[in-house]
Design a protein around this motif. Structure first.
Motif, mmCIF file in Angstrom:
data_model
loop_
_atom_site.group_PDB
_atom_site.id
_atom_site.type_symbol
_atom_site.label_atom_id
_atom_site.label_comp_id
_atom_site.label_asym_id
_atom_site.label_seq_id
_atom_site.Cartn_x
_atom_site.Cartn_y
_atom_site.Cartn_z
ATOM 1 N N GLU A 56 -13.758 79.298 46.089
ATOM 2 C CA GLU A 56 -14.961 78.758 45.436
ATOM 3 C C GLU A 56 -15.461 77.496 46.128
ATOM 4 O O GLU A 56 -16.635 77.142 45.996
ATOM 5 C CB GLU A 56 -14.717 78.492 43.948
ATOM 6 C CG GLU A 56 -13.628 77.484 43.636
ATOM 7 C CD GLU A 56 -12.271 78.136 43.416
ATOM 8 O OE1 GLU A 56 -12.031 79.241 43.961
ATOM 9 O OE2 GLU A 56 -11.440 77.542 42.695
ATOM 10 N N HIS A 57 -14.597 76.814 46.870
ATOM 11 C CA HIS A 57 -15.067 75.647 47.620
ATOM 12 C C HIS A 57 -15.973 76.080 48.774
ATOM 13 O O HIS A 57 -16.909 75.366 49.142
ATOM 14 C CB HIS A 57 -13.878 74.830 48.118
ATOM 15 C CG HIS A 57 -13.018 74.329 46.997
ATOM 16 N ND1 HIS A 57 -11.662 74.433 46.996
ATOM 17 C CD2 HIS A 57 -13.358 73.763 45.802
ATOM 18 C CE1 HIS A 57 -11.179 73.930 45.866
ATOM 19 N NE2 HIS A 57 -12.199 73.526 45.131
ATOM 20 N N GLN A 89 -20.088 68.617 48.673
ATOM 21 C CA GLN A 89 -20.199 68.434 47.222
ATOM 22 C C GLN A 89 -19.307 69.410 46.462
ATOM 23 O O GLN A 89 -19.760 70.160 45.599
ATOM 24 C CB GLN A 89 -21.652 68.635 46.770
ATOM 25 C CG GLN A 89 -22.612 67.608 47.345
ATOM 26 C CD GLN A 89 -24.044 67.972 46.992
ATOM 27 O OE1 GLN A 89 -24.516 67.687 45.900
ATOM 28 N NE2 GLN A 89 -24.733 68.625 47.905
ATOM 29 N N GLN A 90 -18.051 69.425 46.769
ATOM 30 C CA GLN A 90 -17.045 70.242 46.074
ATOM 31 C C GLN A 90 -15.697 69.567 46.290
ATOM 32 O O GLN A 90 -15.578 68.653 47.115
ATOM 33 C CB GLN A 90 -17.069 71.700 46.551
ATOM 34 C CG GLN A 90 -17.371 71.945 48.018
ATOM 35 C CD GLN A 90 -16.201 71.670 48.949
ATOM 36 O OE1 GLN A 90 -15.044 71.715 48.536
ATOM 37 N NE2 GLN A 90 -16.491 71.351 50.214
ATOM 38 N N ARG A 91 -14.695 69.988 45.534
ATOM 39 C CA ARG A 91 -13.429 69.265 45.505
ATOM 40 C C ARG A 91 -12.406 69.740 46.528
ATOM 41 O O ARG A 91 -11.265 69.278 46.543
ATOM 42 C CB ARG A 91 -12.814 69.373 44.109
ATOM 43 C CG ARG A 91 -13.695 68.769 43.024
ATOM 44 C CD ARG A 91 -12.987 68.728 41.674
ATOM 45 N NE ARG A 91 -13.936 68.473 40.610
ATOM 46 C CZ ARG A 91 -14.433 67.267 40.316
ATOM 47 N NH1 ARG A 91 -14.063 66.206 40.997
ATOM 48 N NH2 ARG A 91 -15.297 67.129 39.319
ATOM 49 N N VAL A 145 -17.842 70.654 38.560
ATOM 50 C CA VAL A 145 -17.878 70.769 40.029
ATOM 51 C C VAL A 145 -16.661 71.566 40.494
ATOM 52 O O VAL A 145 -15.533 71.176 40.196
ATOM 53 C CB VAL A 145 -17.846 69.378 40.703
ATOM 54 C CG1 VAL A 145 -17.792 69.529 42.227
ATOM 55 C CG2 VAL A 145 -19.047 68.541 40.296
ATOM 56 N N PRO A 146 -16.879 72.684 41.190
ATOM 57 C CA PRO A 146 -15.715 73.446 41.685
ATOM 58 C C PRO A 146 -14.899 72.617 42.691
ATOM 59 O O PRO A 146 -15.461 71.775 43.392
ATOM 60 C CB PRO A 146 -16.326 74.660 42.369
ATOM 61 C CG PRO A 146 -17.700 74.791 41.783
ATOM 62 C CD PRO A 146 -18.143 73.375 41.499
ATOM 63 N N GLY A 172 -21.954 68.928 34.375
ATOM 64 C CA GLY A 172 -21.417 68.314 35.591
ATOM 65 C C GLY A 172 -20.123 68.927 36.091
ATOM 66 O O GLY A 172 -19.362 68.270 36.806
ATOM 67 N N VAL A 215 -12.495 76.779 38.642
ATOM 68 C CA VAL A 215 -13.715 77.173 37.929
ATOM 69 C C VAL A 215 -13.857 78.700 37.807
ATOM 70 O O VAL A 215 -14.205 79.188 36.727
ATOM 71 C CB VAL A 215 -14.959 76.508 38.558
ATOM 72 C CG1 VAL A 215 -16.240 77.005 37.902
ATOM 73 C CG2 VAL A 215 -14.856 74.987 38.418
ATOM 74 N N THR A 224 -19.342 77.019 47.157
ATOM 75 C CA THR A 224 -20.081 75.804 46.806
ATOM 76 C C THR A 224 -20.579 75.100 48.066
ATOM 77 O O THR A 224 -21.704 74.586 48.101
ATOM 78 C CB THR A 224 -19.176 74.876 45.983
ATOM 79 O OG1 THR A 224 -18.548 75.638 44.932
ATOM 80 C CG2 THR A 224 -19.974 73.735 45.362
#
Lengths: 278, 278
Positions: free
Chosen positions: A36-37, A71-73, B277-278, B275, B195, A40
């Protein structure tokens, strides 16, 4: 579909292609960097890709794309892929998507483009080696702090890539007419199965031909060469052998990320130039 | 990330969430409609989603989104999801992403919006039932040919959804304040795993609560109710039981697509309003 959309779709199809030994794919995640990163990251990168398509400078477009991708973790999902896609998008919307025009695009980069490239390192942690002592002021980990040194030395982004090319397969695409990118695009174009399967095939072909520079940096050249040899044997192997190799590399933490980057770029060429439609 | 990007990412996270029994997900394909068709559909839909975010009319934005989504060989990947996302995106960028404002957005639709909705059916085959004899001139399969009848009857897009709501769970979201969408968003928001796992959880919760109208249309109300009961039992079951149920439904061709559409909309709310965030 617009050129920038093809680039975004290429990022998605690259990560969907499976098995891609040692990489996140439709069936595999790393502990911290997951499927999923990449999804995203592909969505986030679109403004930078659109900027490149609109003719904005390569360095600035790349900086925007990396800022959006980050903008992802998960951290660095697609830095290297974007470093190939941004000039290819630019070439596609200006002169044409050919090796010659792609080369002309990267050769035309400026010192400002190099500055944009360095700024991009401020958005995300990218795996890099220690620079040699004489190039310490150009260490990419310095981010924007290295820009004065770039200006002093009058280094364009092409010059920076030329310095990195011997150890970095992505940079080498910039300096060798995107040779492997265009070759791998043919595998994606000419296959007859679902597009993600053709993407995975292109990855195996790339991995079989030359050692992956990210593996070489992280694990040494002997490991990189052994991965290449295994990939060469897998070219005609059954799918379950490829799956087993993919599981093994993920477990060992051996990540041929350079070939994944080139695979994304090749997929873009197949979509944009050759009209491949999933 | 911009609102339209959140909508696009929601489409991607929806299809990545697994297991989502009966639907294409990260681990499952149908014969003709595969994972990559959803990836391509999400990229293609972006212009319509951007139009909605920019305040373009709901019907026209939806038509654009469906035209873009249809640029792949799988057929109808995300028609229903876009029918929810377009007004939610519009609400988010105008008055706010709440049930009240979403309702106000859909209640403000016009006859022109209804015309846009009908035009969208010309881009892709959508499964629909035979209309009742008195509504034959409004058969969505007539596409733009039905527009004069819409104008004669002065039907807004909200009116059209009101007519469909008893048999169509997506239309019912339009007329019930997007009740299930906002409830499922809480599941996506409040979970603590990756997520896509929370997305899959939201899907199971939705499926457990009410029969899926697409299953009811294709296989009858008894099958839809039995799927609901099985989903209810799976809420606290181990993952492998969910996986087995997912495999079984795909094999039987039982596709709770309505709940997948609502899951995509719920994921958008979690990304945009909460808000996540993946």
């Amino acid at each position: 579909m617009r050129t920038a959309q093809h680039a975004q779709l290429a990022l998605l199809l690259e990560v969907a292609g499976t098995p891609k030994p040692g990489n996140v794919d439709r069936r595999r995640d790393f502990d911290d960097l997951r499927f999923e990163h990449f999804l995203t990251g592909a969505v986030g990168a679109c403004d930078g890709l659109e900027a490149a398509a609109a003719g904005e400078p390569v360095g600035e477009s790349f900086d925007t794309a990396v800022a959006g991708m980050s903008q992802q973790r998960g951290g660095n999902a697609q830095f290297g892929a974007l470093l190939l896609l941004v000039p290819l998008v630019r070439a596609a919307t200006t002169w044409g998507l050919t090796p010659e025009e792609a080369s002309a695009t990267v050769e035309a980069t400026t010192v400002d483009d190099a500055a944009g490239f360095y700024r991009a390192f401020e958005h995300v942690d990218v795996f890099v080696e220690e620079p040699p002592p004489e190039a310490e002021d150009l260490d990419v980990r310095r981010g924007a702090d290295a820009i004065p040194a770039l200006r002093d030395r009058e280094l364009t982004l092409y010059d920076v890539m030329e310095l990195s090319a011997p150890e970095d397969g992505v940079a080498a695409e910039w300096t060798n007419d995107f040779r492997r990118t265009f070759a791998a695009a043919e595998t994606v174009r000419d296959g007859d199965g679902p597009v993600p399967d053709r993407v995975a095939e292109a990855f195996i072909e790339l991995l079989a031909r030359e050692p992956d520079t990210m593996v070489a940096k992280q694990h040494g050249p002997a490991v990189a060469e052994s991965v290449r040899e295994r990939a060469a044997m897998l070219r005609h192997a059954a799918r379950d052998e490829r799956e087993a190799f993919a599981d093994e590399l993920v477990e060992r933490g051996v990540n041929p990320g350079t070939m994944a980057d080139i695979t994304a770029a090749a997929t873009f060429v197949a979509l944009e130039r050759d009209g491949v439609v999933p």
